[in-house]
Design a protein around this motif. Structure first.
Motif, PDB file in Angstrom:
ATOM      1  N   ALA A  15       0.834  -1.202   0.000  1.00  0.00           N
ATOM      2  CA  ALA A  15       0.000   0.000   0.000  1.00  0.00           C
ATOM      3  C   ALA A  15       0.865   1.247   0.000  1.00  0.00           C
ATOM      4  O   ALA A  15       1.806   1.365   0.773  1.00  0.00           O
ATOM      5  N   ALA A  16       0.544   2.156  -0.910  1.00  0.00           N
ATOM      6  CA  ALA A  16       1.163   3.475  -0.855  1.00  0.00           C
ATOM      7  C   ALA A  16       0.341   4.332   0.092  1.00  0.00           C
ATOM      8  O   ALA A  16      -0.828   4.039   0.352  1.00  0.00           O
ATOM      9  N   GLN A  17       0.963   5.353   0.620  1.00  0.00           N
ATOM     10  CA  GLN A  17       0.254   6.223   1.551  1.00  0.00           C
ATOM     11  C   GLN A  17       0.207   7.637   0.991  1.00  0.00           C
ATOM     12  O   GLN A  17       1.202   8.159   0.517  1.00  0.00           O
ATOM     13  N   TYR A  18      -0.973   8.232   1.039  1.00  0.00           N
ATOM     14  CA  TYR A  18      -1.140   9.605   0.610  1.00  0.00           C
ATOM     15  C   TYR A  18      -1.523  10.426   1.836  1.00  0.00           C
ATOM     16  O   TYR A  18      -2.463  10.075   2.553  1.00  0.00           O
ATOM     17  N   PHE A  19      -0.811  11.506   2.078  1.00  0.00           N
ATOM     18  CA  PHE A  19      -1.052  12.312   3.267  1.00  0.00           C
ATOM     19  C   PHE A  19      -1.688  13.646   2.882  1.00  0.00           C
ATOM     20  O   PHE A  19      -1.247  14.310   1.952  1.00  0.00           O
ATOM     21  N   TYR A  20      -2.712  14.000   3.613  1.00  0.00           N
ATOM     22  CA  TYR A  20      -3.373  15.280   3.406  1.00  0.00           C
ATOM     23  C   TYR A  20      -3.607  15.927   4.764  1.00  0.00           C
ATOM     24  O   TYR A  20      -3.665  15.248   5.785  1.00  0.00           O
ATOM     25  N   ASP A  21      -3.742  17.223   4.733  1.00  0.00           N
ATOM     26  CA  ASP A  21      -3.917  17.957   5.983  1.00  0.00           C
ATOM     27  C   ASP A  21      -5.341  18.477   6.082  1.00  0.00           C
ATOM     28  O   ASP A  21      -5.833  19.099   5.143  1.00  0.00           O
ATOM     29  N   LEU A  44      -3.767  21.516   0.014  1.00  0.00           N
ATOM     30  CA  LEU A  44      -3.259  20.151   0.084  1.00  0.00           C
ATOM     31  C   LEU A  44      -1.762  20.189   0.351  1.00  0.00           C
ATOM     32  O   LEU A  44      -1.020  20.848  -0.369  1.00  0.00           O
ATOM     33  N   LEU A 184       4.831  18.642   4.237  1.00  0.00           N
ATOM     34  CA  LEU A 184       4.581  17.906   5.481  1.00  0.00           C
ATOM     35  C   LEU A 184       5.805  17.091   5.892  1.00  0.00           C
ATOM     36  O   LEU A 184       6.311  16.283   5.110  1.00  0.00           O
TER      37      LEU A 184
ATOM     38  N   ALA B  58      -4.308  -1.162  -3.622  1.00  0.00           N
ATOM     39  CA  ALA B  58      -4.879  -0.626  -2.387  1.00  0.00           C
ATOM     40  C   ALA B  58      -3.917   0.391  -1.778  1.00  0.00           C
ATOM     41  O   ALA B  58      -2.744   0.090  -1.566  1.00  0.00           O
ATOM     42  N   ASP B  60      -3.497   3.761   1.159  1.00  0.00           N
ATOM     43  CA  ASP B  60      -4.034   4.396   2.354  1.00  0.00           C
ATOM     44  C   ASP B  60      -4.072   5.898   2.159  1.00  0.00           C
ATOM     45  O   ASP B  60      -3.078   6.497   1.751  1.00  0.00           O
ATOM     46  N   ILE B  62      -4.403   9.165   4.336  1.00  0.00           N
ATOM     47  CA  ILE B  62      -4.290   9.572   5.734  1.00  0.00           C
ATOM     48  C   ILE B  62      -4.481  11.082   5.796  1.00  0.00           C
ATOM     49  O   ILE B  62      -3.772  11.839   5.133  1.00  0.00           O
ATOM     50  N   ILE B  64      -4.500  14.259   8.150  1.00  0.00           N
ATOM     51  CA  ILE B  64      -3.923  14.630   9.441  1.00  0.00           C
ATOM     52  C   ILE B  64      -4.599  15.875   9.973  1.00  0.00           C
ATOM     53  O   ILE B  64      -4.684  16.889   9.287  1.00  0.00           O
TER      54      ILE B  64
END
Lengths: 218, 179
Positions: A15-21, A44, A184, B58, B60, B62, B64
């Motif tokens: 799984a890749a992770q995408y971060f948002y605020d 973003l 981030l 798939a 994730d 996230i 914050i």
């Protein structure tokens, strides 16, 4: 059936992770009739960062904390502030922070905490990945982005210096952590001193302290 | 596992709809994927998390909540009244159930129309079930350090003992503009 297929995909790939605020302009909307969830944001902050190769130390869990709640200011905005807190054994503290839009020069020192806390040495990092204490490649941080924290009873207070310079000098790259603007990062702290940072040096079951100070740098 | 995946790829899909998850930045969608429930929020980590399918894999997502990790700053808003959530609250959003763990001190709730509908889609909070409007957006947003989970019940007339009238800070801007 389709859900099962999706689950197979889930187990079949990393799984890749995408971060948002979720900042002041953002809304998370959930509409049952439309069968849709939307994050609508005007700011973003999280370009994709693949943290699969920059994992926290094995056996540790996060203690996520708000930098602004402790400092009273956004990351980098204060030129003289400090605060103390405790981190339980086998946890690491991680502060999601957004770097400033403009040029900043700051230094964060880590000293013996106030008498309310049991002291213990620690390691500090700035990385695009939570719990990453190696910061081993430029995609998560450039320069000197990991420092050893205060040794209990020691006379020196190691300092994590950082800058948002666009064109850092060779000296900057040796002594400072070079951060991208408006991005981030995670300020990570753990009571462990030797890679891979799996052995805690905190012996107090209720946790050990950290004193964090942010100062202006040159 | 890859062979098994291929077999399922060749199998006709059911017509059951999946939810979608969008991220829209400055009006432009930057991610459009199938959503795997639940979307979860945990106060202790100050993060929302959702699993989505993006180009067949798939991932994730996230989200914050950088401003909102302090205690006593999480609220649920129902029909224009605000109620505090504890600093251990966890929320799981499913397709027709929004499940709040831990307690919210709403105390006794009444509805001007006499009963409080409890059919899905519903909020379930400290044993209290409230049907909310399916055709409007349940909203999560911040104001300063506060984080709000905002709902309209199906009849829009629920008030509980500990409710504090809530004025949406985003609407104040428009009020000022028309004065």
């Amino acid at each position: 059936m389709k859900q099962l297929l999706l689950l197979l995909f889930a187990f079949d790939s990393m799984a890749a992770q995408y971060f948002y605020d979720l900042d002041e302009t953002a809304e998370l909307k959930i509409n049952v009739d439309a069968e849709n969830a939307s994050l609508v944001s005007g700011a973003l902050i999280g370009p994709e960062t693949d943290c699969t190769l920059h994992q926290p130390p094995v056996g540790t869990t996060p203690q996520t904390m708000s930098y602004e709640a402790f400092s009273g200011n956004p990351f980098g905005d204060s030129t003289s502030s400090s605060f103390s807190f405790a981190i339980p054994i086998n946890k690491y503290a991680t502060f999601p922070v957004t770097t400033p839009l403009t040029l900043y020069l700051r230094k964060n020192s880590f000293e013996q905490p106030t008498a309310n806390y049991t002291p213990a040495s620690y390691t500090v990092s700035l990385s695009k990945c939570p719990g990453d204490f190696n910061v081993s490649s430029p995609d998560v941080g450039r320069g000197r982005c990991v420092v050893g924290g205060q040794y209990a009873g020691g006379s020196t207070a190691p300092v994590l210096r950082w800058t948002t310079k666009d064109n850092p000098s060779p000296t900057d790259l040796v002594v400072k952590c070079i951060l991208e603007k408006n991005t981030l990062y995670y300020l990570n702290i753990i009571h462990s001193t030797v890679p891979p940072y799996t052995d805690s040096v905190c012996t107090d079951a209720s946790g050990c302290g950290v004193l964090f100070t942010e100062l202006i740098d040159n | 596992m890859k062979l098994l995946t291929l077999i399922f790829l060749l199998t006709p899909m059911s017509s059951q709809a999946l939810w979608t998850f969008n991220v829209i930045n400055d009006g432009s969608p930057v991610l459009y994927s199938d959503l795997l429930f639940p979307i979860s929020y945990t106060h202790s980590t100050c993060q929302f998390q959702a699993a989505v399918i993006n180009n067949g894999s798939a991932d994730d997502v996230i989200i914050i909540n950088t401003a909102g990790c302090t205690s006593n700053n999480h609220f649920i808003v129902i029909d224009g009244y605000r109620y505090p959530l504890s600093d251990t609250v966890e929320v799981n959003f499913y397709s027709d159930l929004h499940l709040f763990t831990e307690t919210s001190n709403l105390n006794n709730c009444t509805s001007a129309s006499g009963i409080i509908p409890t059919d899905p889609p519903r909020i379930l909070l400290n044993g209290l079930s409230i049907e909310f409007k399916a055709d409007s957006d349940a909203l999560v947003f911040t104001d300063g350090n506060n984080l709000y989970f905002k709902y309209d019940s199906i009849n829009g007339d629920i008030v509980c003992d500990n409710g504090v009238e809530f004025i949406d800070p985003r609407e104040i801007i428009f009020l000022g503009g028309f004065e």
